[in-house]
Design a protein around this motif. Structure first.
Motif, PDB file in Angstrom:
ATOM      1  N   LYS A   2     -21.307  -3.131 -15.501  1.00  0.00           N
ATOM      2  CA  LYS A   2     -21.867  -2.087 -16.333  1.00  0.00           C
ATOM      3  C   LYS A   2     -22.536  -1.052 -15.445  1.00  0.00           C
ATOM      4  O   LYS A   2     -23.440  -1.348 -14.674  1.00  0.00           O
ATOM      5  CB  LYS A   2     -22.865  -2.675 -17.322  1.00  0.00           C
ATOM      6  N   ALA A   3     -22.081   0.190 -15.555  1.00  0.00           N
ATOM      7  CA  ALA A   3     -22.578   1.238 -14.678  1.00  0.00           C
ATOM      8  C   ALA A   3     -23.939   1.737 -15.124  1.00  0.00           C
ATOM      9  O   ALA A   3     -24.208   1.912 -16.301  1.00  0.00           O
ATOM     10  CB  ALA A   3     -21.589   2.402 -14.654  1.00  0.00           C
ATOM     11  N   ASP A 188     -10.059   3.065 -12.016  1.00  0.00           N
ATOM     12  CA  ASP A 188     -11.240   2.612 -12.756  1.00  0.00           C
ATOM     13  C   ASP A 188     -12.410   2.316 -11.825  1.00  0.00           C
ATOM     14  O   ASP A 188     -13.568   2.613 -12.145  1.00  0.00           O
ATOM     15  CB  ASP A 188     -10.903   1.390 -13.609  1.00  0.00           C
ATOM     16  N   HIS A 189     -12.127   1.743 -10.635  1.00  0.00           N
ATOM     17  CA  HIS A 189     -13.191   1.499  -9.664  1.00  0.00           C
ATOM     18  C   HIS A 189     -13.800   2.818  -9.191  1.00  0.00           C
ATOM     19  O   HIS A 189     -15.020   2.954  -9.059  1.00  0.00           O
ATOM     20  CB  HIS A 189     -12.638   0.733  -8.465  1.00  0.00           C
ATOM     21  N   GLN A 192     -16.003   4.204 -11.918  1.00  0.00           N
ATOM     22  CA  GLN A 192     -17.256   3.450 -12.022  1.00  0.00           C
ATOM     23  C   GLN A 192     -18.221   3.854 -10.915  1.00  0.00           C
ATOM     24  O   GLN A 192     -19.427   3.986 -11.145  1.00  0.00           O
ATOM     25  CB  GLN A 192     -16.976   1.950 -11.948  1.00  0.00           C
ATOM     26  N   GLU A 195     -19.760   7.087 -11.714  1.00  0.00           N
ATOM     27  CA  GLU A 195     -20.811   6.940 -12.712  1.00  0.00           C
ATOM     28  C   GLU A 195     -22.087   6.386 -12.082  1.00  0.00           C
ATOM     29  O   GLU A 195     -23.195   6.806 -12.420  1.00  0.00           O
ATOM     30  CB  GLU A 195     -20.325   5.998 -13.824  1.00  0.00           C
TER      31      GLU A 195
END
Length: 363
Positions: A2-3, A188-189, A192, A195
């Protein structure tokens, strides 16, 4: 993961941050091979719009011991000459503290930390100790393993070394031979990380993700669409004679066409609809593989619980699973429906090892 946003001390005039809509463009040969090769390639790159940094591989971390390992310190002398002759900034990859010391001695402007070092906290701390107090520009490659925590740890170690001209590079993770790209981009990494560290410049190494020239455009365009600050390419004045990764290097003239295509979003012939479809199908396969593995693991758990109920007085791993019978049925079904047998066998082995590990420690 969770970022949650994290404050990071990045220089306001970072070398890696996109300005006025213009991306940072870094290019040069996969490996420094000779003084002539370096100067000839650099002179041609100097004339290309947007190229501000010349990079070259000095030390090559090879899996096999007899592969070309790079020219070493001699290449740093050639980088110095490139800077003097062309005015371009220079960059090279480092993997340990000794590399960092040598690069600093030869006035390399940007040090990119190898993914093999990013994965190693001991190597990172030694590199950070060398760089502390030097005002060096640093780019951190993602670790070779798809572990976001290792990437974050590398960023934090550079922070503790008071490195403020800092950025990261998404160069992807090792993919199997059936995957369309050389490295899995794991966008996606990257998102993240963006973020978590909104002020941290993120670049994309299009060459190492694509793995071949024909796929450089879709990788680069995807990265730009996702908001990266810059792109890295591999360029050689004569890729056919390159000593490493010739299939992913462009001649400077070809790179010029590619950069123009990215800026204008004019898709290059042979890389548009087909590549998009292949990329989408590859992502679907990744999702299906994950779902299939999860189902197999759940089935194993249920089978194990059944065995426990059947043999409540026996300690240790339940023996109700007849692996030979399961494997025989799986291979028979794979043959009937045309599923790749090697894939089924690999998945079967993963499940069996998971089962053995889980119930050995539960006994």
């Amino acid at each position: 993961m969770k970022a949650s946003r994290t404050t990071i001390n990045v220089a306001p005039q970072s070398s890696f941050r996109r300005t006025d809509g213009k991306h940072v463009l870094i290019a040069g040969p996969c490996s420094a091979e000779s003084e002539e090769q370096m100067l000839k390639t650099a002179q041609q790159l100097k004339n290309l719009k947007g190229i501000s940094v010349f990079r070259a591989g000095i030390w090559k971390s090879r899996t096999r011991p007899n592969s070309f390992k790079g020219v070493g310190t001699m290449g740093l002398q050639w980088l110095e000459m490139v800077k003097k002759e062309t005015g371009l900034h220079t960059a090279c990859e480092i993997a340990n503290a000794q590399h960092a010391e040598e690069a600093l001695k030869h006035s390399v402007d940007i040090l990119t930390v190898s993914g093999r070092a990013t994965v190693n906290p001991f190597a990172l701390e030694e590199i950070a100790a060398v760089l502390k107090g030097t005002n060096t520009s640093v780019l951190l490659n993602n670790p070779v393993y798809p572990d976001l925590h290792l990437w974050i740890g590398a960023i934090e170690r550079m922070q503790q070394a008071e490195i403020t001209d800092l950025g990261v590079i998404n160069r992807g993770y090792t993919a199997d031979e059936q995957y369309i790209y050389r490295n899995h981009p794991r966008w996606d990494h990257m998102l993240q990380l963006k973020e978590l560290f909104p002020e941290l410049p993120i670049l994309c190494d299009a060459a190492h993700i694509a793995g071949r020239r024909s796929l450089l455009y879709p990788v680069s365009q995807k990265a730009v669409d996702l908001g990266v600050d810059g792109l890295l390419f591999e360029s050689h004045h004569n890729p056919a004679r390159a000593m490493s990764s010739p299939q992913q290097q462009l001649m400077p003239q070809e790179l010029d066409l590619l950069v123009n295509a990215i800026e204008t979003k004019v898709e290059l012939e042979g890389t548009n609809e087909l590549v998009k479809q292949l990329d989408e199908l590859s992502q679907q396969m990744d999702s299906l593989d994950d779902a299939l593995l999860e189902l197999l693991l759940r089935r194993t758990e249920v089978s194990a619980k059944l065995g426990i109920y059947q043999k409540t007085n026996i300690k240790g791993a339940p023996e109700s699973v007849s692996w030979e019978h399961v494997f025989e049925n799986l291979m028979k079904e794979a043959n009937e429906v045309g599923v790749d047998k090697d894939f089924v066998q690999n998945m079967f082995q993963v499940v069996r090892e998971h089962y053995a590990h889980t119930y050995r420690f539960r006994a």
